[in-house]
Design an enzyme around this catalytic site. Structure first.
Site, PDB file in Angstrom:
ATOM      1  N   ASP A  35       0.838  -1.199   0.000  1.00  0.00           N
ATOM      2  CA  ASP A  35       0.000   0.000   0.000  1.00  0.00           C
ATOM      3  C   ASP A  35       0.878   1.254   0.000  1.00  0.00           C
ATOM      4  O   ASP A  35       1.897   1.310   0.704  1.00  0.00           O
ATOM      5  CB  ASP A  35      -0.855  -0.021   1.274  1.00  0.00           C
ATOM      6  CG  ASP A  35      -1.941   1.042   1.281  1.00  0.00           C
ATOM      7  OD1 ASP A  35      -2.800   0.996   0.392  1.00  0.00           O
ATOM      8  OD2 ASP A  35      -1.921   1.902   2.187  1.00  0.00           O
ATOM      9  N   GLU A  44      14.861 -14.746   0.345  1.00  0.00           N
ATOM     10  CA  GLU A  44      15.249 -15.863   1.227  1.00  0.00           C
ATOM     11  C   GLU A  44      14.344 -17.069   0.987  1.00  0.00           C
ATOM     12  O   GLU A  44      14.702 -18.195   1.310  1.00  0.00           O
ATOM     13  CB  GLU A  44      15.101 -15.448   2.702  1.00  0.00           C
ATOM     14  CG  GLU A  44      16.113 -14.429   3.170  1.00  0.00           C
ATOM     15  CD  GLU A  44      15.724 -13.852   4.542  1.00  0.00           C
ATOM     16  OE1 GLU A  44      14.849 -14.436   5.234  1.00  0.00           O
ATOM     17  OE2 GLU A  44      16.285 -12.798   4.899  1.00  0.00           O
TER      18      GLU A  44
END
Ligand code: NOJ
Length: 546
Positions: free
Chosen positions: A207, A257
């Site tokens: 957002d 990751e």
């Protein structure tokens, strides 16, 4: 045009069709008039059948819902009105079993005034470490707020509290801005990302991805017609500051990751209302966010030249940094495109304060636009109800208006509720199967939506839903669609967009006023309107096998 190189298959997000669920208005399983997670779960087969690749769920966190959930009180839980964390886990698992990815909404610029850290900041008082996590400041010597910044929903962006200090809220007063210079805030969001990635979400929509960093000198913004400007000019003190890129790079490293997990890469899509595309491209450079909503196309009128310019400008700039384009026609913040496209030819009237909408023309153009959007290279977004051809609801009674703009503008801006009216699923009268029984939803649905329910449209081969289903099926089957090259067919007549995707696919969009001949040696795969004597009528698109 630079062509992006061939991508490995696990780059699903580069050409994904993502369906936006606004949870409050999607499907209500428990009959309280508000959508919920169990309701979304019940509709997963519908979404799989529609043929989308992923679902983006607007905020589902605990929230007082003073900005529809973009005021988050707890980033690691589910709003009890919507369900529980166990429901969310079940939804993620069930969606994955159906081949649907799940994106959720991250709201990092601000939280809710009910967030425990903000409550602690209010309680702790001036100069406290708790207040340092937000933007608390004293008045200027003459008593004015620290800057002249305007709030997005009206009024100033600062709210004064009892001890005389002000806190910054770029949006509603209930949405205090986080201080992204504070290590606690940075660490907290790292942890929130991992919390949801570990639960299996495939990515986040970010957002206001361009607003977290602020110029610490807090300069005023210039005036426009005597009022502080809302324009996002270059060098703006809180939009598109260089510091936002450090935050995005950090998050990208966290997502990466997870790249080698069986689930594959976790991704981000930026919400940043930034034009031109050169500015947006900065957010999707390698090592930053994966993609960004392209709002230029959403804001573009139904005009061949304007659309072609947007498409060219978007692809040139995003491909230059190795990012895919995305195509967006509507979302929960904008007037539904069926209604917008019913108005485009009437700007003169609108300028005179008369807004007249032709919903039949709007529907034709929405059908044509769907085939355009889904034939362009890159990803596409479908806002819930787009696939049914829902129009904006423009006559909601004032007493039900819920958007903070309504109050903050002193009842001059009605706000965004008209595109958030709960989905019609079945039946002939409200609540149209939105919830069980006859209980009415949190926003009233129009009395004339019976032909627009998913059930009614599912059994009509000419319906908007049938068009979306067919288009999404063909998009999966056609090697040419998704990412890759597009080439404009320069021999197309004025007012017509025609482009080829290799191998063997052509999309023709007639934005002119007359029917047009189609090229020889082509087979019609799908058209948004029936051809007339082999010709493509006005405000219609066709997909051709070349
Ligand atoms: C963008 C969201 O889409 C909108 O609904 C919200 O009001 C603002 N950001 C503030 O979070």
């Amino acid at each position: 045009m630079t062509e992006p190189s061939t991508r490995p298959v696990d780059d699903w997000w580069r050409s994904a069709v993502v369906y936006q669920v606004y949870p409050r208005s999607f499907s209500d399983a428990n009959g309280d008039g508000t959508g919920d997670v169990t309701g979304i779960r019940a509709r997963l087969p519908y979404l799989a059948d529609l043929g989308v690749d992923a679902i983006w769920i607007s905020p589902w966190y605990p929230s007082p819902l003073l900005d529809g959930g973009y005021d988050v009180a707890d980033y690691r839980d589910i709003n009890p009105m919507f369900g529980t964390l166990a429901d969310a886990d079940a939804l993620i698992e069930e969606a994955h079993a159906l081949g649907l990815r799940i994106l959720i909404d991250l709201v990092p610029n601000h939280c809710s005034w009910e967030h425990p850290w903000f409550k602690a900041a209010l309680a702790a008082g001036k100069g406290s470490p708790e207040r340092d996590r937000f933007w608390f400041r004293d008045s200027l010597p003459d008593g004015r707020p620290p800057t002249n910044w305007p709030g997005a929903f009206g009024g100033p962006a600062w709210q004064q509290i009892d001890d005389g200090q002000w806190y910054l809220h770029l949006f509603d007063i209930s949405q205090p801005d986080w201080n992204w210079d504070h290590p606690d805030v940075i660490a907290e969001f790292d942890s929130i990302l991992r919390f949801w990635f570990d639960r299996g979400v495939d990515g986040f929509r970010i957002d206001v991805a361009d607003s977290m960093a602020k110029d610490p000198a807090l300069p005023d913004v210039p005036l426009h017609n005597g009022q502080p400007t809302h324009e996002k000019f270059v060098g703006h003190p809180y939009y598109d500051q260089p510091g936002v890129h450090l935050i995005h790079q950090r998050w990208r490293a966290i997502a990466d990751e997870y790249a080698d997990t069986p689930q594959g890469p976790r991704v981000f899509v930026a919400e940043a209302w930034l034009s031109p595309a050169e500015r947006l491209a900065q957010y999707v450079r390698p090592h930053e966010l994966h993609s960004a909503f392209n709002f230029d196309v959403l804001q573009c009128p139904w005009d061949a030249k304007a659309l072609r310019d947007v498409i060219d400008h978007t692809t040139e700039n995003l491909w230059a940094v190795g990012a895919p384009a995305t195509w967006v026609l509507s979302n929960h913040d904008t007037i539904r495109h069926r209604t917008r496209y019913g108005r485009d030819q009437r700007e003169a009237l609108a300028a005179a304060g008369i807004v007249s909408t032709d919903l039949e023309i709007g529907l034709r153009r929405a059908r044509a636009a769907a085939l355009l959007e889904l034939a362009l290279p890159g990803g596409a977004y479908v806002y819930q109800g787009d696939e049914l051809g829902l129009p904006e609801v423009e006559d909601l009674p004032e007493e039900v208006l819920d958007d903070p703009s309504w109050e903050r503008s002193g009842h001059t801006v009605r706000g965004r509720d008209g595109c958030r009216v709960p989905m019609p699923w079945s039946g002939s009268e409200p609540p149209y199967g939105f919830g069980p029984g006859e209980g009415q939803p949190w926003l009233p649905q129009p009395a004339d939506w019976a032909p627009l329910t998913a059930e009614a449209e599912a059994s009509d081969p000419e319906s908007h839903l049938a068009l979306y289903r067919a288009a999404l099926r063909i998009r999966r089957e056609q090697e040419a669609l998704g990412e890759g090259r597009m080439t404009w067919d320069e021999d197309a007549p004025a007012g017509v967009l025609s482009f080829t995707r290799d191998p063997g696919f052509r999309c023709v969009v007639n934005l002119g006023e007359q029917p047009i001949e189609l090229p020889d040696s082509t087979e019609v795969l799908l058209s948004s309107e029936p051809l007339v004597d082999g010709r493509l009528p006005a405000d219609a698109s066709v997909w051709l096998q070349v």
